[in-house]
Design an enzyme around this catalytic site. Structure first.
Site, PDB file in Angstrom:
ATOM      1  N   ASP A 123     -71.703 -61.480  -5.580  1.00 31.19           N
ATOM      2  CA  ASP A 123     -72.103 -60.193  -5.044  1.00 31.19           C
ATOM      3  C   ASP A 123     -73.641 -60.207  -4.980  1.00 31.19           C
ATOM      4  OD1 ASP A 123     -70.705 -56.867  -5.520  1.00 31.19           O
ATOM      5  OD2 ASP A 123     -72.193 -57.615  -4.110  1.00 31.19           O
TER       6      ASP A 123
HETATM    7  C1  GLC Z   1     -72.969 -54.689  -2.593  1.00 30.11           C
HETATM    8  C2  GLC Z   1     -71.552 -54.400  -3.025  1.00 30.11           C
HETATM    9  C3  GLC Z   1     -70.521 -55.211  -2.301  1.00 30.11           C
HETATM   10  C4  GLC Z   1     -70.993 -55.498  -0.885  1.00 30.11           C
HETATM   11  C5  GLC Z   1     -72.217 -56.383  -0.964  1.00 30.11           C
HETATM   12  C6  GLC Z   1     -72.811 -56.687   0.404  1.00 30.11           C
HETATM   13  O1  GLC Z   1     -73.788 -54.716  -3.717  1.00 30.11           O
HETATM   14  O2  GLC Z   1     -71.261 -54.495  -4.402  1.00 30.11           O
HETATM   15  O3  GLC Z   1     -69.292 -54.476  -2.326  1.00 30.11           O
HETATM   16  O4  GLC Z   1     -69.965 -56.158  -0.155  1.00 30.11           O
HETATM   17  O5  GLC Z   1     -73.218 -55.833  -1.807  1.00 30.11           O
HETATM   18  O6  GLC Z   1     -73.283 -55.516   0.997  1.00 30.11           O
END
Ligand code: GLC
Length: 720
Positions: A283
């Site tokens: 993430d």
């Molecule tokens: C964010 C979220 C995740 C998302 C990613 C890209 O922090 O936790 O759900 O897909 O970053 O935007």
């Protein structure tokens, strides 16, 4: 730079969407690339940066185009439109040595341009086909805008209304959540990832991100392996079994180990047990954050821990870009580990058809033709209405078209709140009407009317990521406005726009009707009016429990009975509160209709009966449980008939109810239908005391009804 042209072997590899993950073959093109890629070029394929088009995390990357040109970055998120992605793809394909195409990812969560209800709302429809259709439409719009990959489905089970991201999931139940997760994967991926209307899906956030202590986002998660496997892992597994080919690690730790370095999750469960063949992406800065967790010494150490635990791609930490070379050269990360990560990523680029045609998804004419079509908006309107839950109705609903009503409240004129969080490329400009405007198109509005539609709830940014609340009540001024209207003798229909279970204990006493509309998407205004005036008979059922107050949390229907269940109203030494009942305000599966449904007693068929012993199901046999449901009201209605079971005695304690089936049926007034459920040993299986999966002999109860607390009951025995 001298460009190396490789013979592009056109070979189709099938990405199976069959229930079991087909082993993703290594594309011949990938093998030929791997043979000539430098260490730096391989590392570049494990790097994911964001464009500067939208911010979805705590940091940005300024010179991402230079990173791409230099081969340091092979994947990009938050870049879309056919034109913008084409220009970026051109840089990768024409200005790098090997011309490996960029993988474009984006959070297509509940629609792309045409926005559907937030996922908690979608889940309230219990309409698996419609949920799949919404994912298919979202993919067709997103893939037409240059995108290859969505960070969806979000499969995090949660019983935490304080947690803002409960809005993004399917609620508290692993059975419903599993069906929804699989449906979204099927909708996104279709049966051909290389088609220009499908998306690679991404199962997130692995795992158990929905159980943060105190409901505070990113907070510690700690639970037994048994509880994890029984209540939190099933939706992730269902998505993988449906063919999902990427997984995103979660921010939280689990059992003291951050998910981003949790080999038990990423390798043992995901790959070895479940046979997952795709790639794992971190993430946003999740790898770097292991320094804050106190699990990694520095960014290099974090990268070592992550890739060795099975995280193939680094979103925004720069750990792999800055340190992987030295980690491999020093032997802290083997070349095989890096090659495996790179191969998994390149295989998916091949499966998407990017080596055959890097510009396949970059067609402005197709983008225009596919976006916000009348068909997409019509579906969004009906799906939004289907997601709404009628929590209370004294009889004031449905309203009569033409009657004089007032529309008021802080969200009555809002359009922005319809889109909720993670609204993709949805735009307020595309929302045709607010609730006030939509009602005004159906009936005269007058501020002094005796019937008032009060539109209240939470502004959309009170839910979603980094949006936890320590209170789950409505803003005080909204409750005061409701009290004022009631003091003036008004009949009040409370319409709620919100993304979490709320404490409606006061409002439920005051309002004459309550319609839970969630954040209903682009066509939300019309959908609310369709329900209020009876063009649509509400059929939504709560996918998550609404507590009486925060003091009851965590509260969920699959509770354990405890050694001192509260069964005697005046007893002291039983599991109860002094100030409120144990029951929630609105139970899991609750939802009213403008008609009424009658349930017969449960009939059991199959198994074998012994005099006085009741029905016994044995071994691999099946047992049918049937009820006759009758529409006893004056209008057609759709009812979600729910099946729950209880295992009365087990080698570990068992919940008092577990959802094991449901069926949506539509009945005309007076119409009856027999609804039949088939139970077998799989229905009764659980993680037994020795952590084996399977059933145990003993006494069981079956519950069937229109809500978890409105059921008919029957009993049977199971014999191994
Ligand atoms: C964010 C979220 C995740 C998302 C990613 C890209 O922090 O936790 O759900 O897909 O970053 O935007």
């Amino acid at each position: 730079m001298k460009k190396l042209v490789l013979p592009c072997v056109i070979a189709l590899i099938t990405i199976s969407c069959s229930p079991r993950q087909a082993k993703t073959a290594s594309h011949p093109k990938v093998d030929s690339l791997m043979r000539v890629m430098t260490l730096e070029e391989k590392i570049g394929q494990t790097v994911l940066f964001t464009s500067d088009w939208s911010v979805t995390g705590p940091s940005m990357r300024d010179n991402y185009l230079e990173d791409i040109r230099a081969g340091r970055c092979g994947n990009l998120l938050n870049a879309y439109t056919a034109d913008f992605t084409r220009e970026i793809q051109r840089i990768a394909v024409e200005e790098t040595r090997l011309g490996i195409p960029i993988l474009f990812g984006y959070d297509v969560i509940h629609g792309f341009r045409t926005i559907f209800p937030i996922n908690l709302g979608m889940s309230a429809s219990w309409d698996i086909e419609a949920i799949q259709e919404s994912a298919r439409i979202a993919a067709s719009e997103a893939a037409a805008a240059g995108l290859h990959w969505t960070y969806s489905p979000m499969c995090d089970i949660s019983v935490e209304p304080r947690w803002g991201r409960i809005s993004e999931g399917s609620g508290e139940d692993p059975y419903l959540g599993s069906l929804i997760a699989a449906a979204m994967v099927r909708g996104y991926q279709g049966d051909d990832l290389s088609a220009d209307h499908t998306l690679l899906s991404c199962v997130k956030h692995f795992a158990a991100y929905g159980a943060p202590q105190a409901g505070r986002d990113y907070n510690t998660v700690d639970m037994s392996e048994r509880w994890l496997r029984e209540f939190y892992l099933p939706p992730y597994k269902a998505a993988v079994d449906a063919g999902a080919l990427s997984v995103m690690a979660s921010f939280n730790e689990l059992d003291g180990i951050p998910a981003h370095a949790n080999a038990h999750l990423m390798n043992e469960i995901l790959r070895e047990e479940w046979g997952f063949q795709g790639f794992v992406v971190s993430d946003y800065t999740g790898i770097m954050e292991m320094i804050h967790h106190g699990y990694a010494e520095d960014l290099a150490d974090a990268g070592r821990l992550s890739i060795n635990a099975g995280v193939d791609m680094d979103m925004m930490s720069s750990s792999y870009m800055d340190h992987m070379k030295e980690l491999v050269e020093s032997g802290k990360v083997s070349m095989e580990t890096l090659d495996n990560a790179v191969r998994r990523i390149l295989n998916l680029k091949a499966a998407l058809g990017l080596f055959e045609d890097p510009y396949r998804y970059c067609n402005p004419e197709r983008e225009k033709a596919r976006t916000l079509t009348p068909e997409n908006k019509a579906f969004a309107r009906s799906f939004a209405a289907e997601s709404m839950v009628l929590l209370k109705n004294s009889g004031v609903l449905p309203l009569r078209k033409g009657e004089v009503v007032a529309v008021t409240g802080p969200l009555a004129q809002s359009k922005d709140d319809f889109l909720g969080s993670w609204r993709g490329a949805g735009q307020v400009e595309s929302v045709p009407v607010s609730i006030q405007e939509a009602v005004g198109e159906v009936t005269p509005l007058s501020a002094g009317a005796s019937k008032v539609i009060l539109v209240a709830g939470e502004p959309w940014h009170w839910t979603g990521e980094a949006a936890s609340r320590s209170s789950i009540r409505l803003p005080e001024e909204q409750t005061q406005l409701l009290k004022k209207l009631k003091k003036e003798g008004k009949t009040v229909v409370l319409v709620l726009l919100n993304g979490r279970p709320l404490d409606l204990s006061e409002e439920s006493e005051l309002a004459d009707a309550i319609l839970e509309a969630w954040y209903p998407g682009t066509m939300g205004g019309y959908a609310v009016a369709d329900v209020l005036f009876g063009d649509v008979n509400p059929s939504g059922k709560l996918p998550v429990t609404f507590p009486r107050n925060l003091g009851q949390v965590p509260i969920y229907y699959y509770a354990k009975n405890t050694g001192r269940p509260y069964v005697h109203p005046d007893a002291k030494y039983e599991s109860r509160y002094l100030d409120v009942p144990n029951e929630p305000l609105y139970a899991f599966g609750h939802g009213l209709s403008y008609t009424t449904f009658d349930y017969s007693e449960i009939m059991l068929e199959g198994g074998h009966s012994q005099s006085g012993q009741g029905v016994t199901l044995s071994g691999d046999g099946t047992l049918k449980a049937c009820v006759t449901v009758t529409n006893t009201g004056a209008c057609e209605g759709t009812e979600t008939v729910q099946l729950y079971i209880r295992d009365l005695v087990g080698s570990v304690t068992r919940p008092v109810k577990q959802l094991k089936g449901f069926e949506r049926i539509t009945l005309a007034p007076g119409e009856s239908r027999i609804v039949e459920f088939t139970l077998d040993k799989e229905t009764l299986s659980f993680w037994r005391q020795d952590m084996s999966w399977g059933p145990e002999s003993g006494d069981f109860q079956i519950f069937i009804g229109g809500a978890s607390n409105q059921v008919k009951k029957a009993s049977f025995k199971y014999a191994l």
